[in-house]
Design an enzyme around this catalytic site. Structure first.
Site, PDB file in Angstrom:
ATOM      1  N   THR A   1       5.277 -18.037 -30.505  1.00  0.00           N
ATOM      2  CA  THR A   1       6.499 -18.015 -30.719  1.00  0.00           C
ATOM      3  C   THR A   1       7.392 -18.067 -29.592  1.00  0.00           C
ATOM      4  OG1 THR A   1       6.824 -15.855 -31.364  1.00  0.00           O
ATOM      5  CG2 THR A   1       6.195 -17.225 -33.151  1.00  0.00           C
TER       6      THR A   1
ATOM      7  N   SER B   1      -6.979  -6.577  -2.964  1.00  0.00           N
ATOM      8  CA  SER B   1      -7.287  -6.266  -4.381  1.00  0.00           C
ATOM      9  C   SER B   1      -8.716  -5.320  -4.389  1.00  0.00           C
ATOM     10  CB  SER B   1      -7.593  -7.284  -5.393  1.00  0.00           C
ATOM     11  OG  SER B   1      -8.278  -6.956  -6.587  1.00  0.00           O
TER      12      SER B   1
ATOM     13  N   GLY C   1      -6.720 -10.565 -23.466  1.00  0.00           N
ATOM     14  CA  GLY C   1      -5.516 -10.697 -24.158  1.00  0.00           C
ATOM     15  C   GLY C   1      -4.232  -9.706 -23.936  1.00  0.00           C
TER      16      GLY C   1
ATOM     17  N   SER D   1      -2.203 -11.012 -16.186  1.00  0.00           N
ATOM     18  CA  SER D   1      -1.488 -11.760 -15.206  1.00  0.00           C
ATOM     19  C   SER D   1      -0.125 -11.482 -15.022  1.00  0.00           C
ATOM     20  CB  SER D   1      -1.758 -13.503 -15.284  1.00  0.00           C
ATOM     21  OG  SER D   1      -1.137 -13.683 -16.805  1.00  0.00           O
TER      22      SER D   1
ATOM     23  N   GLU E   1       4.504 -17.907 -13.036  1.00  0.00           N
ATOM     24  CA  GLU E   1       3.340 -18.166 -13.775  1.00  0.00           C
ATOM     25  C   GLU E   1       3.060 -19.553 -13.875  1.00  0.00           C
ATOM     26  OE1 GLU E   1       0.138 -16.597 -17.253  1.00  0.00           O
ATOM     27  OE2 GLU E   1       1.456 -15.443 -16.240  1.00  0.00           O
TER      28      GLU E   1
ATOM     29  N   ASP F   1       5.077 -11.876 -22.325  1.00  0.00           N
ATOM     30  CA  ASP F   1       4.589 -10.910 -21.499  1.00  0.00           C
ATOM     31  C   ASP F   1       5.371 -10.174 -20.444  1.00  0.00           C
ATOM     32  OD1 ASP F   1       2.479 -11.899 -23.142  1.00  0.00           O
ATOM     33  OD2 ASP F   1       1.533 -13.054 -21.578  1.00  0.00           O
TER      34      ASP F   1
END
Length: 338
Positions: free
Chosen positions: A24, A55, A110, A114, A146, A158
């Site tokens: 949405t 990393s 999920g 990122s 992104e 997010d």
């Protein structure tokens, strides 16, 4: 501005669990995420003339210019370079840094690893240059990053959740107006996340296709968004009156809509939903963009660990997959510790 060789501190950005309101955000709809206790940490060793990141999981990235220019980075470093580019466009002084990235988030589950990486890098770069942006402006910059990094036309969900999350609360966010408020979680509510063992990536899944179908007015896609927006309102109201049974019903309705109208579920996720119900959850739904990843189950705090154990054991018996689970805790948003 920090001087070269000065240790800045640590940037921390949490992952998120979106309680309800899936697919949405990129249409300007409603979402209800929480920031969680797991995330990405960037230890900033020093400032300097370039951005040099290592990393702990994936190794060293090729250094890049602090304005995000130069040769295109590869792998996980694409996100960091794109963030630098977007911040440069907003006037951040071209100050580089040296740092180490670590994570306790499960990639592809999920939980928005990122976005957490983008936010951690953005906060670190801003701290290195003594440059400030208000949280939603920073979230929007990370959202654009992104898209620049991997071509994923994601919404603001997010990044906003990572930056605006608060302990013990969900974030009710209107992605069209960016108006937001906090919704307290009932004391009895527990959030159980169970991974399906099927990794997903917005780059390679049908995520962009679904957005295109929505924008083209495909009726079933539009129906999902319309009904999901109402479910977000109803779920927030259910939490505000401590009605876990009604909240659970809405989770099941959300999953059915994601499965049937938006067609982003897979058999493994559907099976986990059934197992969660059999284990006594109030309700459950797929978590994130779908096509893999995890489910979210709502249960009582005293039953969370048992539910996670029962679901993972039954899933292992039926599929042969030995999968991870966690009890997510609504936690504080991203920050820099100097």
């Amino acid at each position: 501005m920090s001087t070269p060789g000065t240790r800045i501190g640590v940037a921390w950005a949490p992952g998120r669990v979106n309680l309800i309101g899936e697919h949405t955000d990129y249409s300007g709809g409603l979402v209800l995420p929480v920031a969680i206790q797991f995330g990405i940490r960037l230890d900033i060793a020093s400032v300097g003339g370039e951005v040099s990141l290592v990393s702990e999981r994936f190794g060293a990235a090729e250094p890049f210019s602090p304005d995000g220019g130069g040769s295109a980075a590869t792998g996980w470093a694409r996100y960091a370079q794109a963030v630098a580019y977007e911040l440069d466009a907003l006037g951040r002084p071209p100050v580089g840094l040296t740092g180490t990235v670590s994570s306790d988030l499960h990639d592809g589950a999920g939980l928005s690893s990122s976005a957490a990486l983008e936010v951690a890098v953005a906060l670190a770069l801003c701290a290195a240059a003594d440059f400030e942006l208000e949280p939603l402006a920073l979230a929007l910059a990370c959202q654009r990053a992104e898209l620049r990094a991997v071509g994923v036309p994601c919404g603001i969900l997010d990044q906003a959740a990572s930056l605006l999350g608060r302990e013990g609360h969900a974030l009710f966010l209107d992605c069209g107006t960016l108006e937001h408020r906090l919704v307290p979680l009932p004391a009895a509510a527990a959030l159980v996340v169970v991974d399906s063992g099927v990794q997903h990536s917005h780059e390679t899944s049908g995520y962009a296709q679904r957005r295109g179908e929505l924008e083209a007015g495909m009726p079933s896609r539009v129906r999902h968004v319309r009904t999901e927006n109402q479910r977000v309102r109803d779920f927030a109201a259910a939490f505000e009156r401590d009605d876990l049974a009604d909240a659970g019903r809405l989770l099941l309705e959300s999953h059915a809509s994601l499965r049937d109208d938006y067609e982003v579920s897979i058999p493994e996720l559907d099976q986990l939903i059934e197992l969660a119900q059999e284990a006594g959850a109030y309700g459950a739904r797929l978590l994130g963009g779908g096509f893999g990843g995890s489910i979210l189950a709502l249960t009582d705090t005293g039953h969370a660990d048992a539910l996670a154990t029962d679901v993972t054991a039954a899933y292992r018996e039926r599929t042969g997959r030995d999968v991870a689970s966690l009890v997510a805790v609504a936690s504080a948003g991203a920050k820099v510790q100097r």
